[in-house]
Design an enzyme around this catalytic site. Structure first.
Site, mmCIF file in Angstrom:
data_model
loop_
_atom_site.group_PDB
_atom_site.id
_atom_site.type_symbol
_atom_site.label_atom_id
_atom_site.label_comp_id
_atom_site.label_asym_id
_atom_site.label_seq_id
_atom_site.Cartn_x
_atom_site.Cartn_y
_atom_site.Cartn_z
ATOM 1 N N GLY A 144 35.033 37.776 42.483
ATOM 2 C CA GLY A 144 35.690 37.298 41.331
ATOM 3 C C GLY A 144 37.197 36.899 41.593
ATOM 4 O O GLY A 144 37.801 36.657 42.629
ATOM 5 N N ILE A 145 37.760 37.266 40.456
ATOM 6 C CA ILE A 145 39.221 37.048 40.390
ATOM 7 C C ILE A 145 40.014 37.952 41.408
ATOM 8 O O ILE A 145 41.044 37.670 41.825
ATOM 9 C CB ILE A 145 39.494 37.061 39.001
ATOM 10 C CG1 ILE A 145 39.250 36.072 37.958
ATOM 11 C CG2 ILE A 145 41.503 37.404 38.900
ATOM 12 C CD1 ILE A 145 39.695 36.223 36.423
ATOM 13 N N ARG A 204 34.035 49.074 44.359
ATOM 14 C CA ARG A 204 32.820 50.136 44.122
ATOM 15 C C ARG A 204 31.744 49.589 44.846
ATOM 16 O O ARG A 204 30.756 50.670 45.062
ATOM 17 C CB ARG A 204 32.842 50.334 42.457
ATOM 18 C CG ARG A 204 33.920 50.924 41.712
ATOM 19 C CD ARG A 204 33.803 50.831 40.082
ATOM 20 N NE ARG A 204 32.791 52.110 40.046
ATOM 21 C CZ ARG A 204 32.072 52.073 38.778
ATOM 22 N NH1 ARG A 204 32.589 51.527 37.721
ATOM 23 N NH2 ARG A 204 31.031 53.223 38.751
ATOM 24 N N ASP A 223 36.924 54.207 42.203
ATOM 25 C CA ASP A 223 36.600 54.120 40.896
ATOM 26 C C ASP A 223 37.826 54.445 40.129
ATOM 27 O O ASP A 223 38.194 55.593 40.155
ATOM 28 C CB ASP A 223 35.515 55.016 40.769
ATOM 29 C CG ASP A 223 34.853 54.982 38.911
ATOM 30 O OD1 ASP A 223 35.574 54.600 38.324
ATOM 31 O OD2 ASP A 223 33.716 55.815 38.694
ATOM 32 N N VAL A 224 38.290 53.493 39.370
ATOM 33 C CA VAL A 224 39.701 53.791 38.585
ATOM 34 C C VAL A 224 39.453 54.690 37.504
ATOM 35 O O VAL A 224 40.352 55.105 36.852
ATOM 36 C CB VAL A 224 40.224 52.337 38.341
ATOM 37 C CG1 VAL A 224 40.441 51.597 39.500
ATOM 38 C CG2 VAL A 224 39.334 51.590 37.275
ATOM 39 N N GLY A 248 37.703 45.495 36.121
ATOM 40 C CA GLY A 248 37.414 45.592 34.888
ATOM 41 C C GLY A 248 35.690 45.397 34.665
ATOM 42 O O GLY A 248 35.050 44.996 35.622
ATOM 43 N N TYR A 269 35.907 45.206 24.869
ATOM 44 C CA TYR A 269 36.608 44.454 25.813
ATOM 45 C C TYR A 269 37.843 43.625 25.378
ATOM 46 O O TYR A 269 39.013 44.042 26.190
ATOM 47 C CB TYR A 269 35.656 43.123 26.444
ATOM 48 C CG TYR A 269 36.408 42.416 27.656
ATOM 49 C CD1 TYR A 269 36.323 43.054 29.078
ATOM 50 C CD2 TYR A 269 36.702 41.292 27.513
ATOM 51 C CE1 TYR A 269 36.851 42.396 29.932
ATOM 52 C CE2 TYR A 269 37.083 40.201 28.458
ATOM 53 C CZ TYR A 269 37.277 40.741 29.783
ATOM 54 O OH TYR A 269 37.805 40.163 30.852
ATOM 55 N N LYS A 289 41.704 44.472 26.777
ATOM 56 C CA LYS A 289 42.646 43.624 27.410
ATOM 57 C C LYS A 289 43.874 43.215 26.511
ATOM 58 O O LYS A 289 45.036 43.119 27.001
ATOM 59 C CB LYS A 289 41.741 42.109 27.397
ATOM 60 C CG LYS A 289 40.756 42.402 28.703
ATOM 61 C CD LYS A 289 41.277 42.510 29.830
ATOM 62 C CE LYS A 289 40.204 42.438 30.887
ATOM 63 N NZ LYS A 289 40.695 43.010 32.336
ATOM 64 N N ILE A 318 36.852 31.226 33.404
ATOM 65 C CA ILE A 318 37.168 30.923 34.812
ATOM 66 C C ILE A 318 35.680 31.082 35.508
ATOM 67 O O ILE A 318 34.945 31.774 35.019
ATOM 68 C CB ILE A 318 38.008 32.285 35.433
ATOM 69 C CG1 ILE A 318 39.424 32.205 34.596
ATOM 70 C CG2 ILE A 318 38.415 31.818 37.024
ATOM 71 C CD1 ILE A 318 40.335 31.081 34.897
#
Length: 245
Positions: free
Chosen positions: A24-25, A45, A59-60, A88, A151, A155, A184
């Site tokens: 993704g992004i 991950r 893994d944050v 995220g 979510y 954010k 997106i």
């Protein structure tokens, strides 16, 4: 007041860590910055990272793994000068059905994970008196979104985090900014279905969904010397969807 310019070499090629860089992004950001000549590492991950990018499994939500990831990147590429906090997850459901686990998982990854990464990065940035912290938020963090209380909250929290860091670290030459993508085109949005995509697109002034390259281009700008006086900003990349918020 004048400042001593950084060397041409250091200004054009920086050590960057992108979290969540396997798809993704995040993947597009890692690819774009690598193509621009930066030394790029990306955490993941599962899956892989783009060719030429240093992949670091992390893994944050685990502070020890975050510290180990930075140590690995510093050893391989040098001190981290730029962090793009992108990792995220979503656990979408209406609030009456949202479990504590749904809430905790999203906040832990999206918000607390970004805090851990930023905190670890600032050590070296403050010593170097240079750094760029970039947080990938979302238009829903400003607009709100039914079924995404967790979510959207995570954010929105990134905005307060970035602006606090901008005030706290600005005197040390560290900037902190937020990029807020709209709808997106990614693997996640591909699952929405044609009718839903059409519905969302009709709400966007530009009449279409964005691409991951749209986000990566803004991140590339924020890393550049042209953005040296930009901090505490929230930059929407949403085709006009969130105007006024």
């Amino acid at each position: 007041m004048t400042t001593t310019p950084r060397s041409a070499e250091s200004a054009s090629s920086r050590t960057v860590l992108v979290t969540g860089g396997s798809k993704g992004i995040g993947r597009a950001i890692a690819e774009t910055l690598h193509a621009a000549g930066h030394r790029v590492a990306a955490t993941y991950r599962s899956g892989d990272v783009p060719a030429g990018v240093l992949g670091v499994e992390c893994d944050v939500t685990d502070a020890a793994q975050v510290d180990a990831a930075f140590t690995q990147v510093e050893s391989a590429l040098g001190p981290v000068e730029v962090v793009v906090a992108n990792a995220g997850i979503t656990r979408d459901t209406l609030v009456l059905r949202m479990s504590d686990e749904d809430w905790d998982a999203v906040i832990s990854t999206n918000l607390t994970g970004s805090f851990r990464v930023a905190k670890r990065a600032t050590r070296g940035m403050m010593r170097a008196r240079f750094g760029r912290l970039i947080f990938i938020s979302s238009v829903v963090g400003l607009l709100g979104s039914a079924g995404q209380v967790n979510y959207a909250s995570s954010k929105a929290g990134l905005v307060g985090m970035a602006r606090s860091l901008a005030r706290e670290l600005g005197s040390r030459g560290v900037t902190a900014n937020v990029v807020a993508p709209g709808f997106i085109v990614t693997d996640m949005t591909a699952e929405l279905g044609e009718d839903l995509v059409k519905k969302y697109s009709e709400q966007i002034p530009l009449g279409r969904m964005g691409s991951t390259d749209d986000i990566a281009g803004v991140v590339d700008f924020l890393i550049s010397d042209a953005a040296s006086y930009v901090t505490g900003a929230v930059i929407p990349v949403d085709g006009g969807l969130g105007m006024g918020h």
